[in-house]
Design a protein around this motif. Structure first.
Motif, short mmCIF file in Angstrom:
data_model
loop_
_atom_site.label_atom_id
_atom_site.label_comp_id
_atom_site.label_asym_id
_atom_site.label_seq_id
_atom_site.Cartn_x
_atom_site.Cartn_y
_atom_site.Cartn_z
N GLY A 96 -95.40 31.78 29.08
CA GLY A 96 -96.82 31.72 28.75
C GLY A 96 -97.61 32.88 29.34
O GLY A 96 -98.63 33.29 28.78
N ASP A 99 -97.76 35.98 27.02
CA ASP A 99 -98.71 35.71 25.93
C ASP A 99 -100.14 35.91 26.43
O ASP A 99 -100.96 36.57 25.77
CB ASP A 99 -98.57 34.28 25.42
CG ASP A 99 -97.25 34.07 24.66
OD1 ASP A 99 -96.35 34.92 24.81
OD2 ASP A 99 -97.13 33.05 23.94
N SER A 104 -97.31 38.94 23.88
CA SER A 104 -96.46 37.96 23.20
C SER A 104 -95.34 38.69 22.48
O SER A 104 -95.42 39.90 22.24
CB SER A 104 -97.28 37.18 22.19
OG SER A 104 -97.70 38.06 21.16
N ASP A 105 -94.30 37.95 22.10
CA ASP A 105 -93.21 38.58 21.34
C ASP A 105 -93.74 39.25 20.07
O ASP A 105 -93.29 40.35 19.71
CB ASP A 105 -92.15 37.52 20.97
CG ASP A 105 -91.13 37.33 22.10
OD1 ASP A 105 -91.18 38.09 23.09
OD2 ASP A 105 -90.29 36.42 21.98
N SER A 107 -96.69 40.60 19.58
CA SER A 107 -97.34 41.87 19.95
C SER A 107 -96.30 42.91 20.32
O SER A 107 -96.44 44.09 19.98
CB SER A 107 -98.28 41.68 21.14
OG SER A 107 -99.01 40.51 21.01
N GLN A 125 -87.82 29.41 27.89
CA GLN A 125 -89.09 29.54 27.18
C GLN A 125 -89.43 28.30 26.36
O GLN A 125 -90.53 28.19 25.83
CB GLN A 125 -89.04 30.76 26.22
CG GLN A 125 -88.71 32.08 26.91
CD GLN A 125 -89.79 32.54 27.88
OE1 GLN A 125 -90.97 32.50 27.55
NE2 GLN A 125 -89.39 32.94 29.07
N SER A 191 -85.68 38.94 21.01
CA SER A 191 -86.24 38.27 22.18
C SER A 191 -85.13 37.46 22.84
O SER A 191 -84.55 36.56 22.24
CB SER A 191 -87.39 37.36 21.74
OG SER A 191 -87.90 36.66 22.86
#
Lengths: 381, 381
Positions: A96, A99, A104-105, A107, A125, A191
């Motif tokens: 978190g 983010d 975040s992934d 972005s 996660q 990821s």
């Protein structure tokens, strides 16, 4: 170096993450360690040599340090430029946090569609515990690992080293290295999600698989082996010796050496299953013979007979042992003031492209200017 | 899959080697497990499900099994053909055995000048102890690891799982994966040398680095942390709870939650150094408050306050825990007779090219014909 062309942005701190990126740095990657103005908390942990934490020094060699304030616009813009130009990003924030920082992934993928983003955390996660705070000790406790250590009536015991952090770091490094085996033009954003608890569960070995087969846990047997006997830590006339008798052939060699092959005629000791059932009795038979001589003498006799055995070394003895020295598992490196500072060596030995010490652990922000200059030069091109 | 095009000849047996090749198999490599007519001894260890050892099943999925007698001319000629066509060879024989079989590094390089040859052993291929027999337990004893586990007056204690085997397997897998990141046309023959003892020494963390900085070992502190307090396993009204208080911010949260912030005014508890010096007293203060309620209640309160904490789970509880299930750390796979067989899951989770179960662990020699046919076809081309 195997990972020479690889550039890694390292947002990690303390142990699991820095241990991961250190493996990749040792193998040749250019690891850019991003630290806040206060620096990695590990810089303040443990005793120091010339102002440098010995703990930090052993887990951050071969990296460059850049100070950026990720809460400032400038700092965030610089880290995004670095991520856009990197192969790998590693973080060990609580799930978190990335983010919330705007990383975040989604972005990250927009910034760099070929990025390998590796997240290390306590519980992972996802899942019901993902948001819980965790720590090495909690992963040792909740993975079943602590429960396996000790004798039936002992309380559960953690290992004296942060094993969950370190094993999670190794899995993360392995996942990154495997991802780097895909040629860059073929890479898609990936990821990776490594959890300390998952990592420890994956090591439960026969303690887990006996549950799968029988529904029951094996007994906790201290230094003995739950599936094999005799096996364990025995007293000698001047200390202890660890003996690992893993199969019938080795039992035969041990009984021959101890001049007690007649024990095979005793139905309690004839087979491994029988010996496991009569663990205490076979231990007593072996113990009564080993107590008659010194650890050093038994060590030579046992090893000459092809029986795995060793003394229990404390940490100082282990670090100064002739084999440890021969294997360069302790490296003397320059300390900040020009004197000498020992760090842990490289467990990966290889005939070519071997890990080498290219840089000692950096001072906080030692490479900030250098890396900002590289960014500006890259932009100009 | 990251390692999809990779072919591995696997001469390993028991744990360290098979765990290494399983990591690479899980990541996509085609692992050809060579077994003698008797098969890997692990097939006979532990309890079985439909004739298949549950232990073997969890550490040999995603591999193909070929039976070859390496003492026969035919067997040796076939294995050499397989090596010539492989990217990686892994063995965990005692040093010297490969040479005696005619598979020295020089012979391997002659067979395949781009081969990655990874040797896993107890003490490594070099040094005064290289020729000694070893075993997980001996590496635990001689690396200093066993010494770190337990309280000052306890005897040294091994971990209840074969941690040295498993960590050496992880380092070996990492070394192989990194070597595979070099594009094949650029690869030179590489001999990798992984030792169980080196691997464990590399994990000694602050236990080693304090020796480097001060010349002395940290005290053995059981479930406490030698550098931080309060930290450890506490009793509750119905069991235990593991609490990891790693920095001053978390101590503040803990004291607030336990309504004992006044302890900060006591010079024995004002700083971490003071608390470490008065370990027993601060433990008693925290313990006296935790004993008043249940583990489950404290767990919620502690986690809500951002304090890492967890119950100590036995192996059955760990394997059936909701988070373990959510993370697929136990996989149900088909058993030989068509029923179901649980195995350990994949600790490497990733968004693309994730490890998957492509094959359950093979029966002995299940793929001998298939692989011999592939060899013949490759020759024809």
């Amino acid at each position: 170096m195997s990972l020479e062309e690889v550039r890694i942005v390292d947002l990690t701190r303390v142990i699991s993450g820095p241990f991961c990126t250190q493996q990749l740095a040792d193998l040749g990657a250019d690891v850019i360690k991003i630290e806040g103005p206060q620096g990695d908390p590990l810089r303040q942990q443990g005793s120091k040599i010339d102002g440098m934490s010995a703990y930090f020094a052993s887990f951050n060699r071969n990296k460059r340090s850049v100070v950026l304030d990720l809460r400032s616009e400038d700092g965030m813009s610089t880290v995004k430029q670095l991520i856009a130009a990197a192969d790998v990003l590693v973080d060990n924030f609580k799930p978190g946090t990335m983010d919330a920082m705007g990383l975040s992934d989604a972005s990250l993928e927009a910034l760099n569609p070929r990025l390998i983003a590796c997240h290390i955390s306590g519980f992972g996660q996802t899942g019901p515990y993902a948001a819980r705070p965790s720590f090495d000790f909690v992963a040792q406790a909740m993975s079943g690992f602590m429960w396996t250590n000790g004798k039936p009536d002992d309380p559960p015991l953690r290992s004296g080293i942060p094993i969950s952090d370190l094993v999670a770091g190794l899995y993360a490094a392995l996942a990154c290295a495997a991802a780097l085996a895909v040629p860059k033009p073929l890479r898609n954003f990936k990821s990776i999600d490594i959890a300390m608890t998952d990592s420890m569960i994956s090591l439960l070995a026969y303690m887990a698989t006996e549950v799968f087969a029988t529904g029951r846990t094996l007994p906790r047997v201290g230094n003995d082996h739950p599936l094999v006997a005799p096996y364990g830590l025995f007293e000698t006339s001047d200390g202890h010796i660890a003996i690992a008798v893993s199969n019938d052939g080795i039992v035969d060699r041990l009984f021959t050496l101890l001049d007690c092959r007649h024990l095979f005629e005793d139905s309690r000791f004839a087979t491994n299953d029988a010996r496991v059932q009569h663990r205490a009795e076979i231990r007593e038979e072996v113990q009564s013979r080993l107590i008659t001589d010194t650890t050093a003498t038994w060590l030579v006799r046992l090893n000459n007979a092809g029986i795995p055995a060793g003394p229990v070394l404390d940490v100082v003895s282990a670090l100064t042992d002739p084999q440890t020295r021969h294997r360069d598992m302790v490296l003397e490196t320059p300390a900040p003031n020009g004197s000498s500072m020992p760090i842990l060596g490289f467990p990966i030995k290889q005939s070519v492209e071997a890990p080498t010490l290219r840089r000692t652990a950096p001072e906080l922000g030692q490479h900030t200017d250098e890396i900002l200059r590289e960014l500006t030069e890259a932009e100009r091109r």
